[in-house]
Enzyme design. Structure first.
Site, PDB file in Angstrom:
ATOM      1  N   SER A  53       0.609  -1.074   0.022  1.00 58.17           N
ATOM      2  CA  SER A  53       0.163  -0.327   0.078  1.00 58.17           C
ATOM      3  C   SER A  53       0.996   1.375   0.072  1.00 58.17           C
ATOM      4  O   SER A  53       0.522   2.324  -0.592  1.00 58.17           O
ATOM      5  CB  SER A  53      -0.914   0.024   1.111  1.00 58.17           C
ATOM      6  OG  SER A  53      -0.441  -0.421   2.390  1.00 58.17           O
TER       7      SER A  53
ATOM      8  N   ASP B 110      -2.845   5.728  11.380  1.00 58.36           N
ATOM      9  CA  ASP B 110      -2.899   4.407  11.747  1.00 58.36           C
ATOM     10  C   ASP B 110      -1.473   3.714  11.810  1.00 58.36           C
ATOM     11  O   ASP B 110      -1.217   2.698  12.102  1.00 58.36           O
ATOM     12  CB  ASP B 110      -3.414   3.440  10.320  1.00 58.36           C
ATOM     13  CG  ASP B 110      -2.642   3.880   9.115  1.00 58.36           C
ATOM     14  OD1 ASP B 110      -1.653   4.535   8.860  1.00 58.36           O
ATOM     15  OD2 ASP B 110      -3.097   3.539   8.027  1.00 58.36           O
TER      16      ASP B 110
ATOM     17  N   HIS C 170       0.903   3.923   7.329  1.00 53.81           N
ATOM     18  CA  HIS C 170       1.064   4.515   6.156  1.00 53.81           C
ATOM     19  C   HIS C 170       1.700   6.045   6.346  1.00 53.81           C
ATOM     20  O   HIS C 170       1.567   6.583   7.531  1.00 53.81           O
ATOM     21  CB  HIS C 170      -0.142   4.659   5.445  1.00 53.81           C
ATOM     22  CG  HIS C 170      -0.841   3.606   4.947  1.00 53.81           C
ATOM     23  ND1 HIS C 170      -1.927   2.884   5.703  1.00 53.81           N
ATOM     24  CD2 HIS C 170      -0.714   2.646   4.089  1.00 53.81           C
ATOM     25  CE1 HIS C 170      -2.087   1.910   5.216  1.00 53.81           C
ATOM     26  NE2 HIS C 170      -1.444   1.656   4.140  1.00 53.81           N
TER      27      HIS C 170
END
Length: 299
Positions: free
Chosen positions: A40, A273, A276
């Site tokens: 990601s 989070d 990221h």
């Protein structure tokens, strides 16, 4: 007359066929191409901001790894914010100016964005930079291993299966397919990797990366000394990164891959989070990738 023409044609058929330089598609040595893959953070998690759509050099290009079809995208606050321009329409395998997003139509800012811009700022104006980004959020490195890919997808949750479908369930194969096309137009100069969060704690991860990297070199007829691997650390311990324990393992890559180099994530801001990076973090991370690559590119 008819007999004369036939005689001339017969002689022509016996003559050796010569191919001129104009008949051959020659790759441009000043078109530097980089293959990007991972999960990601390479896919791009942070929403691009207004500044990210500005000042993209016309000589910084991206080859679309999938079709970008905005008509299939359900409007959400993420892609309808005033600081997000109209989602682009792109065709797989074609080159476009590298305006975000680079991975898929709804992905965000990636390290590749400011990697390419930084290279363009540092290279002569007659040289171009191109990136091909194949990344799947949440995936393990096993997704890019042709020996384990099919089983990995089969046992994955639905959201990952949906992303893998966009690459015909073979992200590695898609990367190779597009890389071969790009080789007819430019020269592959490096491989950019950002992956590891989903393999956190696995001590054999560097060996798994080595397998993918060496297969990529073999499939594209490339030499390691000409195509270094540049890998970025995950969100760091200094900002309480959830997978920061993976960074010491990532740092071991040069021990098993002599042409590997590691990009530090120290001090980079992260999202709530702690997995990221923020948009600012991606910008700086991309610049750090470029700072590692530039001395290698100029050798």
């Amino acid at each position: 007359m008819r007999r004369y023409i036939l005689s001339i044609l017969a002689v022509m058929l016996l003559m050796p066929f010569s191919v001129t330089a104009a008949d051959i598609e020659k790759p441009d040595p000043d078109f530097h191409i980089f293959l990007c893959f991972g999960q990601s953070n390479m896919e791009g998690n942070a929403r691009p901001q207004a500044q990210d759509f500005e000042g993209v050099p016309s000589r910084f290009l991206m080859m679309a790894a999938v079709d970008f079809d905005p008509s299939t995208v359900k409007p959400t606050p993420w892609n309808q914010r005033p600081d997000t321009l109209k989602l682009p329409t792109r065709k797989k395998g074609e080159w476009y100016q590298a305006v975000p997003p680079l991975a898929r139509v709804t992905t965000g800012l990636t390290p590749a964005d400011y990697f390419g811009r930084t290279l363009c700022d540092s290279l002569p104006e007659d040289q171009r930079v191109g990136v091909i980004n194949v990344a799947v959020g949440g995936c393990k490195i096993e997704l890019f291993d042709t020996d384990s890919c099919a089983n990995y997808i089969a046992t994955s949750p639905g959201w990952l299966k949906n992303m893998a479908k966009e690459y015909d369930n073979d992200p590695y194969g898609r990367l190779v397919e597009l890389a071969k096309k790009a080789q007819r137009q430019g020269v592959i100069r490096g491989v950019l990797l950002h992956q590891g969060e989903s393999n956190t704690g696995q001590q054999d991860w560097p060996l798994k990366v080595k397998k993918v990297y060496e297969r990529l070199l073999s499939d594209l007829n490339l030499k390691a000394e000409d195509v270094p691997l540049i890998a970025g650390e995950v969100v760091g311990e200094d900002v309480k990164g959830q997978c920061a324990a993976m960074n010491p393992i990532i740092q071991r890559l040069p021990e098993v891959i002599p042409t590997a180099h590691v990009v530090s994530s120290a001090g980079l801001p992260c999202a709530f989070d702690h997995l990221h990076f923020t948009a600012a973090g991606y910008r700086e991370l991309g610049k750090r990738y470029a700072e590692v690559m530039l001395p290698l590119l100029k050798k």
